[in-house]
Design an enzyme around this catalytic site. Structure first.
Site, short mmCIF file in Angstrom:
data_model
loop_
_atom_site.label_atom_id
_atom_site.label_comp_id
_atom_site.label_asym_id
_atom_site.label_seq_id
_atom_site.Cartn_x
_atom_site.Cartn_y
_atom_site.Cartn_z
NE ARG A 12 2.53 3.93 4.48
CZ ARG A 12 3.07 3.21 3.49
NH1 ARG A 12 4.07 2.41 3.74
NH2 ARG A 12 2.62 3.30 2.26
CD GLN B 201 0.54 1.37 -4.85
OE1 GLN B 201 1.37 1.71 -4.01
NE2 GLN B 201 0.85 1.24 -6.13
CG ASP C 275 0.04 -6.24 -1.07
OD1 ASP C 275 1.24 -5.92 -1.18
OD2 ASP C 275 -0.68 -5.87 -0.13
CB CYS D 144 1.26 -1.72 -3.99
SG CYS D 144 1.48 -2.83 -2.58
N1 CP Z 1 3.50 0.78 -2.20
C1 CP Z 1 3.85 1.51 -1.12
O1 CP Z 1 3.03 2.16 -0.48
O2 CP Z 1 5.17 1.44 -0.83
P1 CP Z 1 5.87 2.00 0.50
O3 CP Z 1 5.41 1.13 1.63
O4 CP Z 1 7.33 1.87 0.21
O5 CP Z 1 5.46 3.44 0.71
N1 NVA Z 2 -0.34 -4.82 2.26
C1 NVA Z 2 0.92 -4.14 2.43
C2 NVA Z 2 1.03 -2.98 1.51
C3 NVA Z 2 2.36 -2.25 1.57
C4 NVA Z 2 2.43 -1.05 0.67
C5 NVA Z 2 1.07 -3.70 3.88
O1 NVA Z 2 0.11 -3.19 4.46
O2 NVA Z 2 2.15 -3.89 4.44
#
Ligand code: CP
Ligand code: NVA
Length: 302
Positions: A103, A133, A218, A258
């Site tokens: 990530r 997701q 979102d 999400c």
């Molecule tokens: N939806 C999602 O990816 O949540 P987190 O940021 O908590 O992993």
């Molecule tokens: N768009 C959001 C999604 C989090 C799961 C972000 O990137 O923070």
């Protein structure tokens, strides 16, 4: 050949559907108390330089349920946080573990990592997309509506990584999506062009949501955009998914997000906690879908 999962486009539509079938099966199995040893002796490394609740927990628990291990590394713990190059980190970590989930903000960095990794790499979110997701989201849509093609999806909000992921899903699963964003917050133009057969863009939430089977939103402020918070709250003011807007969707439409959700901004509490909301199943399905993904990438024979 090592398979990676950086985008839904890395799997064929048939592979994606089989993966969702397997996820359904794994969900039934774990609910009946059945665990597996498919990952015995195997380790998943999680390299996360952004916060996470669902993604981290689902990967760690998923590996445990399959008899394997998960190893979490943040930049504060690893030398990559002190400037060790991605190429070196990729070669070293992938010589010791079996699969890696990353990530990070930069999509380019994750691609660079895959070029040097000897083992499968999973995109656990970048600023461009969030394909894990969408596996859970597609699983949830199919559970609730019984189908994936022949649905109309409305995405209301920011043209961000989640919006991009839904556009790619529309292409891979064959549904139509109407996207309502404020001017200046459109999804990336190249992706719009690539998905144009399936995607309609508007600046009016009502136009996107009319007769939709699935309504998605979102956060207006993604990770890394905290400095733009005040400006974004103003720009997106008329993009809240509330009960009045939901009345324009199909009567049996479901609402997805999400998470994390910010009640009173992109969605009201009433919708998020209401009967059309499928967000808690959606979150849980991260676990089942990603177990199926790990099995697929490690070519586990079922
Ligand atoms: N939806 C999602 O990816 O949540 P987190 O940021 O908590 O992993
Ligand atoms: N768009 C959001 C999604 C989090 C799961 C972000 O990137 O923070």
């Amino acid at each position: 050949m090592t398979r990676h999962f950086i985008s839904l486009l890395d799997l064929s539509p048939n592979e994606l559907l089989s993966l969702l079938d397997r996820a359904d099966q794994l969900k039934k199995e774990i609910k009946s108390g059945q665990t597996s040893q498919a990952m015995q002796g195997k380790t998943l490394a999680l390299l996360f330089d952004k916060s996470s609740t669902r993604t981290r927990v689902s990967f760690e628990v998923g590996m445990n349920q399959m008899g394997g291990n998960a190893l979490f590394l943040s930049p504060a713990d690893a030398q990559i946080g002190r400037g060790e190059p991605i190429e070196d980190t990729a070669r070293v970590i992938s010589s010791m573990v079996d699969i890696i989930a990353i990530r990070t903000g930069s999509h380019g960095n994750i691609i660079r990592f895959t070029e040097y990794s000897k083992v499968p790499v999973i995109n656990a979110l970048t600023d461009f997309n969030h394909p894990c997701q969408l596996l859970a989201d597609m699983m949830t849509v199919r559970e609730r509506l019984g189908r994936l093609d022949d649905i109309d999806v409305a995405y209301v909000g920011d043209g961000n990584n989640m919006c991009h992921s839904w556009m790619i899903a529309a292409r891979q699963f064959g549904f139509n999506i109407k996207i309502a964003v404020p001017k200046g917050f459109e999804p990336e133009a190249d992706l719009l062009e690539a998905c144009k057969d399936k995607v309609t863009l508007t600046n009016l939430p009502l136009e996107a949501i009319r007769d939709a089977d699935v309504v998605v939103t979102d956060t207006w402020i993604s990770m890394g955009q905290e400095d733009e918070q005040q400006q974004r709250k103003q720009v997106f003011e008329s993009f809240t998914v509330d009960a009045k807007l939901m009345e324009n969707a199909m009567p049996d439409a479901i609402f997805l997000h999400c998470l994390p959700a910010y009640r009173g901004y992109e969605v009201t509490k009433e919708v998020l906690e209401g009967p059309q909301s499928a967000v808690w199943d959606e979150a849980e399905n991260r676990l089942h879908a990603q177990k199926a993904l790990i099995e697929f990438l490690l070519d586990v024979k079922i």
